[in-house]
Design an enzyme around this catalytic site. Structure first.
Site, mmCIF file in Angstrom:
data_model
loop_
_atom_site.group_PDB
_atom_site.id
_atom_site.type_symbol
_atom_site.label_atom_id
_atom_site.label_comp_id
_atom_site.label_asym_id
_atom_site.label_seq_id
_atom_site.Cartn_x
_atom_site.Cartn_y
_atom_site.Cartn_z
ATOM 1 N N ASP A 31 69.981 36.031 51.543
ATOM 2 C CA ASP A 31 69.805 37.752 50.064
ATOM 3 C C ASP A 31 69.590 35.898 49.360
ATOM 4 O O ASP A 31 69.275 35.800 48.493
ATOM 5 C CB ASP A 31 70.764 37.835 50.120
ATOM 6 C CG ASP A 31 71.028 39.197 49.031
ATOM 7 O OD1 ASP A 31 70.004 39.463 49.018
ATOM 8 O OD2 ASP A 31 71.237 40.160 49.030
ATOM 9 N N HIS A 219 78.387 45.574 49.969
ATOM 10 C CA HIS A 219 77.649 44.724 49.012
ATOM 11 C C HIS A 219 77.391 44.426 47.731
ATOM 12 O O HIS A 219 76.767 45.042 47.224
ATOM 13 C CB HIS A 219 76.452 44.099 49.843
ATOM 14 C CG HIS A 219 75.712 43.261 49.652
ATOM 15 N ND1 HIS A 219 75.118 42.715 50.636
ATOM 16 C CD2 HIS A 219 74.707 43.229 48.709
ATOM 17 C CE1 HIS A 219 73.826 41.729 50.405
ATOM 18 N NE2 HIS A 219 73.303 42.832 49.110
ATOM 19 N N HIS A 221 76.291 42.609 43.874
ATOM 20 C CA HIS A 221 75.531 41.656 43.737
ATOM 21 C C HIS A 221 76.499 41.121 41.643
ATOM 22 O O HIS A 221 77.317 42.640 41.400
ATOM 23 C CB HIS A 221 73.976 41.979 42.799
ATOM 24 C CG HIS A 221 73.646 41.237 44.188
ATOM 25 N ND1 HIS A 221 72.820 40.235 44.458
ATOM 26 C CD2 HIS A 221 73.192 42.332 45.594
ATOM 27 C CE1 HIS A 221 72.235 40.338 45.451
ATOM 28 N NE2 HIS A 221 72.389 41.132 46.381
ATOM 29 N N CYS A 252 67.237 39.801 45.026
ATOM 30 C CA CYS A 252 66.332 39.998 44.960
ATOM 31 C C CYS A 252 65.034 40.260 44.672
ATOM 32 O O CYS A 252 64.960 40.807 43.460
ATOM 33 C CB CYS A 252 66.669 41.976 45.768
ATOM 34 S SG CYS A 252 65.616 42.933 46.446
ATOM 35 N N ASN A 261 75.200 37.024 44.574
ATOM 36 C CA ASN A 261 75.465 38.099 45.127
ATOM 37 C C ASN A 261 77.226 37.482 44.119
ATOM 38 O O ASN A 261 77.893 36.635 43.918
ATOM 39 C CB ASN A 261 75.590 37.254 46.225
ATOM 40 C CG ASN A 261 74.610 38.238 46.700
ATOM 41 O OD1 ASN A 261 73.602 37.981 46.858
ATOM 42 N ND2 ASN A 261 74.340 39.235 48.062
HETATM 43 P P1 HMG Z 1 53.269 47.143 53.854
HETATM 44 O O1 HMG Z 1 52.906 45.652 52.716
HETATM 45 O O2 HMG Z 1 53.738 48.440 53.864
HETATM 46 O O3 HMG Z 1 53.010 46.700 55.424
HETATM 47 O O4 HMG Z 1 54.759 45.779 53.707
HETATM 48 P P2 HMG Z 1 52.214 47.146 56.497
HETATM 49 O O5 HMG Z 1 52.158 47.408 58.135
HETATM 50 O O6 HMG Z 1 50.952 47.672 55.728
HETATM 51 O O7 HMG Z 1 51.850 44.398 56.491
HETATM 52 C C1 HMG Z 1 51.261 44.739 55.394
HETATM 53 C C2 HMG Z 1 51.353 42.831 56.005
HETATM 54 O O8 HMG Z 1 52.368 41.831 56.646
HETATM 55 C C3 HMG Z 1 50.165 43.114 57.766
HETATM 56 O O9 HMG Z 1 49.671 42.213 57.790
HETATM 57 C C4 HMG Z 1 50.976 42.798 58.152
HETATM 58 O O10 HMG Z 1 50.513 42.618 60.045
HETATM 59 C C5 HMG Z 1 52.136 41.728 58.255
HETATM 60 P P3 HMG Z 1 48.314 41.730 57.198
HETATM 61 O O11 HMG Z 1 47.781 42.626 58.653
HETATM 62 O O12 HMG Z 1 47.298 42.201 56.384
HETATM 63 O O13 HMG Z 1 47.088 40.326 57.887
HETATM 64 N N1 HMG Z 1 53.731 42.448 58.397
HETATM 65 C C6 HMG Z 1 54.235 41.893 58.698
HETATM 66 N N2 HMG Z 1 54.287 40.285 59.568
HETATM 67 C C7 HMG Z 1 55.769 39.506 59.764
HETATM 68 N N3 HMG Z 1 56.700 40.453 59.996
HETATM 69 C C8 HMG Z 1 56.934 41.331 59.895
HETATM 70 C C9 HMG Z 1 55.557 42.565 59.162
HETATM 71 N N4 HMG Z 1 55.410 43.676 58.715
HETATM 72 C C10 HMG Z 1 54.631 43.837 58.027
HETATM 73 N N5 HMG Z 1 57.973 42.341 60.191
HETATM 74 C C11 HMG Z 1 57.331 45.852 54.553
HETATM 75 C C12 HMG Z 1 56.428 47.498 54.021
HETATM 76 C C13 HMG Z 1 58.217 46.841 55.304
HETATM 77 C C14 HMG Z 1 56.401 45.123 55.913
HETATM 78 C C15 HMG Z 1 57.420 45.095 53.499
HETATM 79 O O14 HMG Z 1 57.725 45.908 52.455
HETATM 80 C C16 HMG Z 1 57.787 44.620 53.687
HETATM 81 O O15 HMG Z 1 58.724 43.538 54.100
HETATM 82 N N6 HMG Z 1 59.424 44.090 52.746
HETATM 83 C C17 HMG Z 1 60.329 43.065 53.129
HETATM 84 C C18 HMG Z 1 61.461 42.988 51.181
HETATM 85 C C19 HMG Z 1 62.145 42.651 51.505
HETATM 86 O O16 HMG Z 1 62.642 41.426 52.588
HETATM 87 N N7 HMG Z 1 63.152 42.544 50.601
HETATM 88 C C20 HMG Z 1 64.563 42.176 50.046
HETATM 89 C C21 HMG Z 1 65.500 42.221 51.324
HETATM 90 S S1 HMG Z 1 66.591 43.456 50.649
HETATM 91 C C22 HMG Z 1 67.376 43.147 49.163
HETATM 92 O O17 HMG Z 1 67.889 42.205 49.965
HETATM 93 C C23 HMG Z 1 68.673 44.303 49.288
HETATM 94 C C24 HMG Z 1 70.367 43.727 50.331
HETATM 95 O O18 HMG Z 1 70.386 42.550 49.948
HETATM 96 C C25 HMG Z 1 70.976 44.835 49.583
HETATM 97 C C26 HMG Z 1 71.477 45.152 48.718
HETATM 98 O O19 HMG Z 1 71.704 44.180 47.436
HETATM 99 O O20 HMG Z 1 70.835 46.276 48.371
HETATM 100 C C27 HMG Z 1 69.859 43.727 52.097
HETATM 101 MG MG MG Z 2 71.583 41.989 48.434
#
Ligand code: HMG
Ligand code: MG
Length: 310
Positions: A31, A219, A221, A252, A261
């Site tokens: 994070d 969790h 922040h 985030c 956090n």
């Molecule tokens: P999308 O653009 O709809 O997905 O994103 P897609 O399926 O169209 O894929 C787009 C491209 O990414 C494609 O590549 C896929 O192959 C690739 P291209 O064909 O264009 O070359 N791809 C991947 N590559 C590697 N690993 C993967 C993957 N998935 C797709 N897993 C998606 C949808 C879910 C992938 C995207 O929205 C995403 O990755 N989101 C993550 C965002 C994130 O990490 N946010 C931070 C974490 S959450 C947080 O911080 C909150 C938390 O701390 C709790 C809190 O504080 O509340 C947990």
């Molecule tokens: Mg978080």
């Protein structure tokens, strides 16, 4: 003479019932570093993880197998796992949003993953490019396959207390999302105050919605300085797993109003004072966060790091 040499904080237990021991789920490497403007070299991340383990932390959320287009800061997840000196007694969970992420995580040999759901429609779109319902369709095969492979799966719920686009989030709406994650097969639910707006009464109310669910974590922040107060409220409600990040790193990238956090040092200072065990050596942790602040080129926002590091 420093406060630590003087034996501070003095240990005085709470008059309220608290857990004897708290498991700290350290999220700094994930994070924290997902939100850095610059890309932190993998060698620095590996040293950070090693130092966190040295300080006695036993759960280190190491990285995310998400789209590198979405979070370029963690695009080195494979390299990181390959270079990781995994310590006995330490677990290294990683975030996984979809089957592509699970394939990568399995290939890298991980044993713990976390899926991350949104309680609100707007954040589901911004963080996962999904609706609330679509995110479950994405997670379902991930959890089924992960569990079949013997992996442990944590579920996060984001925007549990407030959303920067939708405002207040009803506790029943959060509980609905959380229970769907538990029904999918998550072994633990982490309730996220993604933008740090919650206050203690809200925390008690939301935990009340999960009456009978033991496997809760919180969790927080620290955007509005409430993270520690909210943590204490959660502990009084029986929660004994708390997420925090060394030095207060974090945020985030898809919720701009999110800041760091709860700092692990601030948490450990409070728990040390309350006589609640964590197994963490606070001085070693402060030294690590000071070192990391040097690498990132800015001071830690943690009050305890600044008080103790001088
Ligand atoms: P999308 O653009 O709809 O997905 O994103 P897609 O399926 O169209 O894929 C787009 C491209 O990414 C494609 O590549 C896929 O192959 C690739 P291209 O064909 O264009 O070359 N791809 C991947 N590559 C590697 N690993 C993967 C993957 N998935 C797709 N897993 C998606 C949808 C879910 C992938 C995207 O929205 C995403 O990755 N989101 C993550 C965002 C994130 O990490 N946010 C931070 C974490 S959450 C947080 O911080 C909150 C938390 O701390 C709790 C809190 O504080 O509340 C947990
Ligand atoms: Mg978080």
């Amino acid at each position: 003479m420093g406060t630590r040499e003087l034996g501070l904080p003095e240990k005085v237990p709470s008059v309220y019932s608290l857990p004897e021991r708290v498991t700290i789920w350290e999220v700094g490497p994930r994070d924290g570093l997902q939100n850095e403007k610059s890309i932190v070299p993998v060698e620095v991340k590996l040293e950070f993880l090693a130092r966190l383990a040295d300080s006695g932390l036993t759960t280190l959320e190491a990285t995310s197998f998400v789209s590198p287009k979405w979070v370029p800061q963690l695009a080195d997840a494979e390299q990181l796992l390959a270079g990781l000196d995994q310590r006995e007694g330490v677990r290294y969970p990683v975030l996984v949003p979809n089957e592509r992420g699970l394939d990568r995580a399995l290939e890298a040999g991980v044993s713990h993953i976390a899926i991350f759901a949104s309680a609100t429609e707007t954040f589901a779109k911004k963080n996962l490019n999904s609706t609330v319902d679509e995110q479950f369709a994405m997670f379902e095969p991930v959890v089924t396959r992960a569990r079949a492979a013997g992996l442990d799966v944590r579920g996060y719920v984001s925007m549990c207390f407030g959303d920067p686009w939708e405002g207040a989030v009803p506790a029943a709406q959060v509980a609905g999302v959380g229970k769907r994650l538990l029904d999918l097969g998550c072994s633990q639910l982490s309730l996220g105050d993604t933008i740090g707006v919650a206050t203690a009464g809200q925390v008690e109310t939301l935990i009340g919605e999960f009456a009978g669910v033991d496997a809760l974590a919180v969790h927080f922040h620290d955007t509005y300085g409430q993270a520690l107060a909210n943590t204490l409220a959660a502990l009084r409600c029986g929660v004994s797993t708390v997420d925090s990040s060394a030095g207060g790193l974090g945020g985030c990238p898809y919720a701009e109003s999110a800041t760091g956090n709860l700092a692990t040092e601030d948490l450990v200072w409070m728990l040390d004072g309350l006589g609640v065990e964590t197994g963490v050596d606070l001085d070693a942790l402060v030294a690590t966060s000071k070192w990391m602040a040097g690498k990132l080129g800015r001071p830690s926002p943690s009050r305890v790091v600044n008080a103790l590091a001088g």
